[in-house]
Design an enzyme around this catalytic site. Sequence first.
Site, PDB file in Angstrom:
ATOM      1  N   ARG A 290      34.264  -6.186 -25.821  1.00 35.48           N
ATOM      2  CA  ARG A 290      35.045  -5.123 -26.467  1.00 35.48           C
ATOM      3  C   ARG A 290      34.156  -4.431 -27.479  1.00 35.48           C
ATOM      4  NH1 ARG A 290      35.383  -7.557 -31.366  1.00 35.48           N
ATOM      5  NH2 ARG A 290      35.669  -9.814 -31.393  1.00 35.48           N
TER       6      ARG A 290
ATOM      7  N   GLU B 214      28.396 -27.985 -28.943  1.00 35.12           N
ATOM      8  CA  GLU B 214      27.017 -27.530 -28.959  1.00 35.12           C
ATOM      9  C   GLU B 214      26.278 -28.167 -30.128  1.00 35.12           C
ATOM     10  OE1 GLU B 214      26.937 -22.999 -27.175  1.00 35.12           O
ATOM     11  OE2 GLU B 214      27.245 -23.282 -29.320  1.00 35.12           O
TER      12      GLU B 214
ATOM     13  N   GLY C  71      36.816 -16.904 -35.147  1.00 34.89           N
ATOM     14  CA  GLY C  71      36.588 -18.045 -36.025  1.00 34.89           C
ATOM     15  C   GLY C  71      37.604 -19.163 -35.893  1.00 34.89           C
TER      16      GLY C  71
END
Length: 455
Positions: free
Chosen positions: A293, A200, A165
């Site tokens: 991960r 974006e 974040g």
Amino acid sequence: MFNKILIANRGEIAVRIIRAARELGVGTVAIYSTADRDALHVHLADEAICVGPARSTESYLNMNNILSAAVATGAQAIHPGFGFLSENSKFARLCEEMNIKFIGPSAKVMDMMGDKINARAEMIKAGVPVTPGSEGEVHTTDEAVKIAEEIGYPIMLKASAGGGGKGIRKVNNVEELVPAFEAAQAEAQAAFGNGAMFIERMIFPARHIEVQILGDSQGNVIHLGERDCSLQRNNQKVLEESPSVAIGHTLRQEITAAAVKAAQHVSYENAGTIEFLLDESSGKFYFMEMNTRVQVEHPVTEFVSGVDIVKEQIRVANGNELSVKQEDVTFSGHAIECRINAENPKFNFTPSPGKITNLFLPSGGVGLRVDSAMYSGYSIPPYYDSMIAKVIVHGENRFEALMKMQRALLEFDVEGVITNVDFQLELISDPHVVAGDYDTSFLGNVFLPEYQKED
């Protein structure tokens, strides 16, 4: 199989990995900072070694000390968990150079998919849908203004090397762009040592849908279904569930197939997650990023699929094939996870470290799991992430899972520190959440304003 692995992490994920390794007959080495001398993972591992002072940069991020600990203890592999060095390609490469197996993808793949701009380019090559946006790194506000005009507002600014974040800003118009860009870039530089940004078009309202994938060195790639992670605060997940109520059979097939295609394109090995944004109004979904991960929320997938993801990680790193094929994976029921943090939701979620004077964790019944490294008398250090437990439930259907989570949270009792248990209980009981009627904006724009009024 490995004789011994080192866990380069702390807290509940370190405990989770130690337990999985022990069930596979694999020895474990815990690392710890001076602040974690009495941590549960230190007590549970077969061996433990201090790698530095309390600060993460001097201990859990200290590559030289961690690799030295692996060599000194004879560990053949290192499991990085999540956070810390888990997506650090330099560390993965150092492990390779020292003939220590990194339990995760190769450094090359981490470089390819860890950088959001590179990942976006690879997904375009793979034929996976991506949102309209910049084609490369954006370094100046002038570039940002020009690109934003071309793709249209609202937009999202994102740190190219980001995660957790950090370095993310929503921008509604040109007036907001310059200050938002400068703030996000400074945050990214401070957090990742890289101020490169990309832009974006914002998909709003949206669902945050992620697909769990597993790959092995023989070229097999499978998916374990999707998770809905739309309940977020400041781009941080709060509650996750699987399957998503926003996805029907056809869309589920499309989005999981796209995730497998993405992983196959980069010859992915080990556990990973492909994250998408879903536009519910059009039914279109777009690649957002890949996490190379294991995820915090992996237990919900384990409940609905019956596959132990951490054990698969260890087996795959050892050179084994995946223990299941796609046709063997079946999905059953519904699972929900609530993240329990030592924080005060009434005071802007301020961290609340301190000593746990009394602890009662919910238990009893089928389909209830608590992943935690807490114990009565344990002192939560102030230096690390505030998450102290995860409550995960599984029911035959979503209603049963919701009721089981409410029951579990009502039983959860921690004294000595403030937690977000009551906050999570109110969230899981909210009529919109019970109905499955929420998106990524719900928690911040609808639930929190009402919750904070209650004072």
